[in-house]
Design an enzyme around this catalytic site. Structure first.
Site, PDB file in Angstrom:
ATOM      1  N   HIS A 265       0.829  -1.201   0.000  1.00 12.41           N
ATOM      2  CA  HIS A 265       0.000   0.000   0.000  1.00 12.41           C
ATOM      3  C   HIS A 265       0.863   1.250   0.000  1.00 12.41           C
ATOM      4  O   HIS A 265       0.461   2.285  -0.537  1.00 12.41           O
ATOM      5  CB  HIS A 265      -0.909   0.027   1.233  1.00 12.41           C
ATOM      6  CG  HIS A 265      -1.939  -1.053   1.232  1.00 12.41           C
ATOM      7  ND1 HIS A 265      -1.730  -2.271   1.822  1.00 12.41           N
ATOM      8  CD2 HIS A 265      -3.173  -1.098   0.682  1.00 12.41           C
ATOM      9  CE1 HIS A 265      -2.813  -3.019   1.646  1.00 12.41           C
ATOM     10  NE2 HIS A 265      -3.692  -2.329   0.964  1.00 12.41           N
ATOM     11  N   ASP A 338      -4.768  -5.962  -8.245  1.00 12.60           N
ATOM     12  CA  ASP A 338      -5.006  -5.459  -6.908  1.00 12.60           C
ATOM     13  C   ASP A 338      -5.378  -3.984  -7.064  1.00 12.60           C
ATOM     14  O   ASP A 338      -5.348  -3.420  -8.173  1.00 12.60           O
ATOM     15  CB  ASP A 338      -3.759  -5.639  -6.047  1.00 12.60           C
ATOM     16  CG  ASP A 338      -4.063  -5.674  -4.556  1.00 12.60           C
ATOM     17  OD1 ASP A 338      -5.142  -5.213  -4.152  1.00 12.60           O
ATOM     18  OD2 ASP A 338      -3.206  -6.150  -3.787  1.00 12.60           O
TER      19      ASP A 338
END
Length: 442
Positions: A265, A338
């Protein structure tokens, strides 16, 4: 992303469920239990559901997909590739965040404007069973030509986006510790039944990563364990369980996120496994998922130099997505990225180029672009210019339509019922199953 979300409760989106997010997403803590009553078999009170998709389409099924494809404009085809998060608790919720991000105020208007192929739900979209049923039904009405994939990350345990409504089953690490694949299948079937009851038809689960790095900041307890064979068995069983419930399953995060110590992230992890180590450690669960008929495989925002020396993350790597997943492992279903708002995939390229490169690498479903208009218009321009060929675009749309057909939503989505959902969600049977798995975990 953290600074620009703005909408109450949706800061969680910066920590996409797909490769992480953990408890920050409003998910319950680990170690959840249900009741202690002796459980009967999980209920099947959800709407009737098709079983796992067949290994090959019949000619009639293929013809129907081709007919649908032939009636679509290039704008509609490009829209099918995208699955953003929308803001609000009903299809007609007016949101300044939707206006700012998509140029339309309500989820229904965003869906219609971009001909979206899907939408992903987060905790801020979830208030009550009847409300979620109304939301999913309303969003499907906004997409009358081709119904939506409505997805969420309901892994159970740490990442459980629907935890406000659903049975709190133990997470993958606890299920894996039971060493009973029957429990993995039963939990997936029950989870799928609850999702289907509220109108969700795609789960971004199970996690197929083998968690061999104790410092892994994003996988950890979300994995079934650190033994490739055990994880493979649990993943295969989970895929079959979701199929039993009529829910599309997604094995993630290819080619394997289990040996990382960087959070994708916020950074770009590098995995230094050799090709032989990948074959031995990372590959078995994905091979098992494919053999079990998994609907989708999600890519990881990780660099894997021994599989592709370019330095690009797997999400943007043609050698990994097309060469390895498609050609070597023989996967014929949908490849999902993703979340494209994660820093791991945005290190080298602008948001529009990220989306185009993902398609050229082999991705079919573009999840949560950071700047949606830039991503959509970049892919549309690439399709019109020929940078993304018509054949390449049609391949992805065909796979997405085939998934929808396999799950019974190619032309008309099942209408969810709040009354029926109330009987399925947190049923006595499902709570008893959760308790039995908790007792069996060691």
């Amino acid at each position: 992303m953290l600074g620009r979300i703005g909408a109450a409760g949706l800061l969680v989106i910066a920590l996409s469920a797909c490769a992480g997010g953990g408890g920050s997403a409003g998910a319950p803590a680990t170690g959840e239990t249900g009741t202690t009553a002796k459980p009967p078999a999980p209920t099947s009170a959800a709407p009737s559901a098709p079983s796992s998709p067949p290994a090959a389409r019949t000619p009639a099924q293929g013809d129907e997909v081709r007919r649908t494809l032939s009636r679509m404009s290039v704008e509609e085809k490009v829209g099918q590739l995208f699955m953003p998060v929308l803001y609000g608790t009903s299809a007609d919720s007016v949101s300044g965040e939707n206006q700012a991000r998509y140029g339309a105020q309500t989820p229904a208007k965003v869906i219609a404007r971009y001909h979206l192929g899907g939408v992903i739900l987060f905790p801020a979209n979830v208030k009550s069973t009847a409300q979620v049923v109304g939301l999913t039904n309303g969003m499907q009405r906004a997409s009358p030509r081709v119904p939506l994939l409505i997805g969420t990350d309901q892994e159970n345990g740490l990442v459980s986006r629907m935890s406000a409504l659903m049975t709190r089953f133990p997470g993958a690490s606890q299920i894996g510790s039971t060493q009973k694949t029957s429990m993995s299948r039963a939990v997936a079937k029950a989870t799928g039944a609850e999702l289907r009851a509220v109108g969700v038809n795609l789960d971004f689960a199970p996690v197929a990563d083998v968690n061999i790095n104790p410092r892994n900041p994003v996988i950890g307890q979300r994995a079934f364990g650190d033994d490739p064979a055990r994880v493979a068995g649990m993943v295969s069983a989970a895929v079959k369980g979701f199929g039993d419930a009529g829910i599309a399953a997604t094995a993630k995060h290819f080619p394997g996120h289990g040996d990382t110590n960087v959070d994708s992230h916020t950074g770009l992890p590098v995995i230094k496994h050799t090709r032989a180590e990948w074959e031995r450690v990372d590959a078995p669960p994905f091979k098992a998922a494919i053999a079990a008929g998994v609907d989708a495989v999600m890519s990881a925002h990780i660099v894997f130099p021994k599989l592709d020396p370019s330095g690009d993350p797997a999400t943007l790597s043609k050698p990994i997505l097309t060469g390895l997943l498609r050609e070597k492992l023989g996967f014929r279903g949908v490849i999902s990225t993703d979340a494209l708002n994660m820093e791991g995939v945005r290190k080298k390229y602008a948001d529009g180029e990220v989306a185009v490169r993902a398609v050229l690498a082999g991705a079919d479903l573009l999840l949560m672009p950071y700047d949606f208009p830039k991503a959509y218009h970049a892919v549309l321009a690439a399709a019109k210019s020929g940078k993304i060929s018509r054949q390449r675009l049609d391949q992805s749309v065909t796979r997405l339509l085939t998934l929808k057909q396999a799950r019974g939503i190619l032309h008309e989505a099942p209408v969810a019922s709040a009354e029926r959902a109330a009987k399925v969600l947190r049923s006595a049977e499902h709570r008893a199953l959760a308790a039995r798995v908790t007792r069996a975990a060691r």
